[in-house]
Design a protein around this motif. Structure first.
Motif, PDB file in Angstrom:
ATOM      1  N   MET A  88       0.835  -1.187   0.000  1.00 23.14           N
ATOM      2  CA  MET A  88       0.000   0.000   0.000  1.00 23.14           C
ATOM      3  C   MET A  88       0.879   1.248   0.000  1.00 23.14           C
ATOM      4  O   MET A  88       1.827   1.332   0.767  1.00 23.14           O
ATOM      5  CB  MET A  88      -0.894   0.020   1.246  1.00 23.14           C
ATOM      6  N   GLU A  89       0.545   2.250  -0.822  1.00 20.46           N
ATOM      7  CA  GLU A  89       1.319   3.484  -0.885  1.00 20.46           C
ATOM      8  C   GLU A  89       0.780   4.481   0.137  1.00 20.46           C
ATOM      9  O   GLU A  89      -0.426   4.587   0.355  1.00 20.46           O
ATOM     10  CB  GLU A  89       1.222   4.097  -2.286  1.00 20.46           C
ATOM     11  N   ALA A  90       1.694   5.204   0.788  1.00 21.99           N
ATOM     12  CA  ALA A  90       1.276   6.219   1.745  1.00 21.99           C
ATOM     13  C   ALA A  90       0.729   7.424   0.995  1.00 21.99           C
ATOM     14  O   ALA A  90       1.164   7.749  -0.116  1.00 21.99           O
ATOM     15  CB  ALA A  90       2.468   6.628   2.618  1.00 21.99           C
ATOM     16  N   VAL A 110      -7.151  -4.800   1.032  1.00 15.55           N
ATOM     17  CA  VAL A 110      -6.017  -5.710   0.963  1.00 15.55           C
ATOM     18  C   VAL A 110      -6.401  -6.858   0.046  1.00 15.55           C
ATOM     19  O   VAL A 110      -7.573  -7.111  -0.212  1.00 15.55           O
ATOM     20  CB  VAL A 110      -5.634  -6.255   2.359  1.00 15.55           C
ATOM     21  N   LYS A 111      -5.402  -7.552  -0.432  1.00 16.59           N
ATOM     22  CA  LYS A 111      -5.660  -8.677  -1.325  1.00 16.59           C
ATOM     23  C   LYS A 111      -6.177  -9.851  -0.513  1.00 16.59           C
ATOM     24  O   LYS A 111      -5.538 -10.306   0.432  1.00 16.59           O
ATOM     25  CB  LYS A 111      -4.374  -9.070  -2.064  1.00 16.59           C
ATOM     26  N   ASP A 112      -7.373 -10.323  -0.863  1.00 18.80           N
ATOM     27  CA  ASP A 112      -7.954 -11.453  -0.158  1.00 18.80           C
ATOM     28  C   ASP A 112      -7.224 -12.741  -0.514  1.00 18.80           C
ATOM     29  O   ASP A 112      -6.636 -12.879  -1.580  1.00 18.80           O
ATOM     30  CB  ASP A 112      -9.439 -11.617  -0.532  1.00 18.80           C
ATOM     31  N   MET A 113      -7.298 -13.681   0.428  1.00 14.92           N
ATOM     32  CA  MET A 113      -6.796 -15.017   0.131  1.00 14.92           C
ATOM     33  C   MET A 113      -7.664 -15.610  -0.978  1.00 14.92           C
ATOM     34  O   MET A 113      -8.879 -15.359  -1.031  1.00 14.92           O
ATOM     35  CB  MET A 113      -6.872 -15.898   1.373  1.00 14.92           C
TER      36      MET A 113
END
Length: 262
Positions: free
Chosen positions: A1-3, A15-18
């Motif tokens: 993730m970029e600030a 976020v990327k899910d499983m």
């Protein structure tokens, strides 16, 4: 993730899910998806043994979805309603292929610990197995709140346990860890009104105060009927058995009832 810079609004990024289990696409929409922890609350002679048999042996449910099924039950070997899990051609009867019955509660903790360790060792290997674990008639046999049997709902996914089931006559005799980590609840006929009140206290808010109405509708529909609450869906969904959606933010059967009666 970029600030973000100081002038940007603090937006929560996904976020990327499983990755989802591809077999979930082949399951009926009303069934708990893999991996799931399911709690079944049922009084004596309410049909819970028949339901368990359907879950594991009926092709419309989960038949052939697991390499092995582990049934922890102190009564299964002596319960005629569990006969579908045993091969009557053997004397004495033995569990059918793919099913292992652990009937001594004193062995449960050690057996489960060894099973989890084996599953972790086989992780991502060609010999890794997809398994199901069910605790039947488990009230009073789960040991201390810190026992593996009580805390496994927080880590069962890492052992490739695709379906974890607890069957109990008492709602709060199952630990809070189990109750809060279950993705699905099945409520069969309960003879104790106090038990129903305990469940209502924790889940009624998901149904805008309609829990009792939905439960009564499910239980009185036919003998051995039950209510399935899908806690993983958003909003929470309620089904008459696994056959008809009756709640998903609004009640979905009143109008249908009136239409059918016209």
């Amino acid at each position: 993730m970029e600030a973000t810079d100081g002038n940007s609004l603090p937006i929560v990024l996904p976020v990327k899910d499983m990755p989802d289990d591809p077999e979930n696409d082949t399951l009926a929409k009303s069934l708990p998806k893999f991996p799931s922890c399911l709690c079944i609350y049922a009084s004596y002679r309410s049909g819970k043994s028949n339901l368990l048999a359907n879950y594991f042996l009926n092709s419309n449910f989960y038949r052939n979805r697991f390499d092995r099924i582990f049934l922890y039950s102190p009564t299964a070997t002596n319960d005629p309603t569990m006969r579908y899990f045993f091969d009557d051609d053997k004397n004495p009867p033995e569990p059918v292929d793919g099913v292992e019955v652990i009937d001594d509660p004193n062995d449960w903790e050690n057996h489960l610990s060894a099973l989890i360790q084996h599953q972790k060792e086989m992780k991502n290997s060609p010999d890794e197995e997809k398994i199901a674990v069910a605790f039947d008639d488990c009230v009073g046999n789960l040991g201390k709140m810190t026992s593996l049997m009580n805390v496994i709902p927080t880590k069962f996914r890492h052992a490739n346990i695709r379906l974890l089931i607890y069957v109990s006559q008492s709602y709060k005799m199952l630990s809070r860890t189990i109750r809060t980590n279950c993705k699905g609840m099945i409520i069969m006929k309960l003879s104790n009104f106090g038990e129903l009140e305990k469940i209502k206290e924790e889940v009624d808010g998901f149904m805008d105060g309609h829990f009792e109405e939905l439960y009564d509708y499910c239980i009185t529909d036919q003998p051995f009927s039950f209510m399935f609450i899908d806690m993983a869906s958003n909003p929470v969904s309620v089904y008459l058995r696994h056959e008809k959606l009756i709640w998903a933010g609004t009640i979905d059967y009143r109008n249908k009832q009136s239409e059918e009666s016209e």
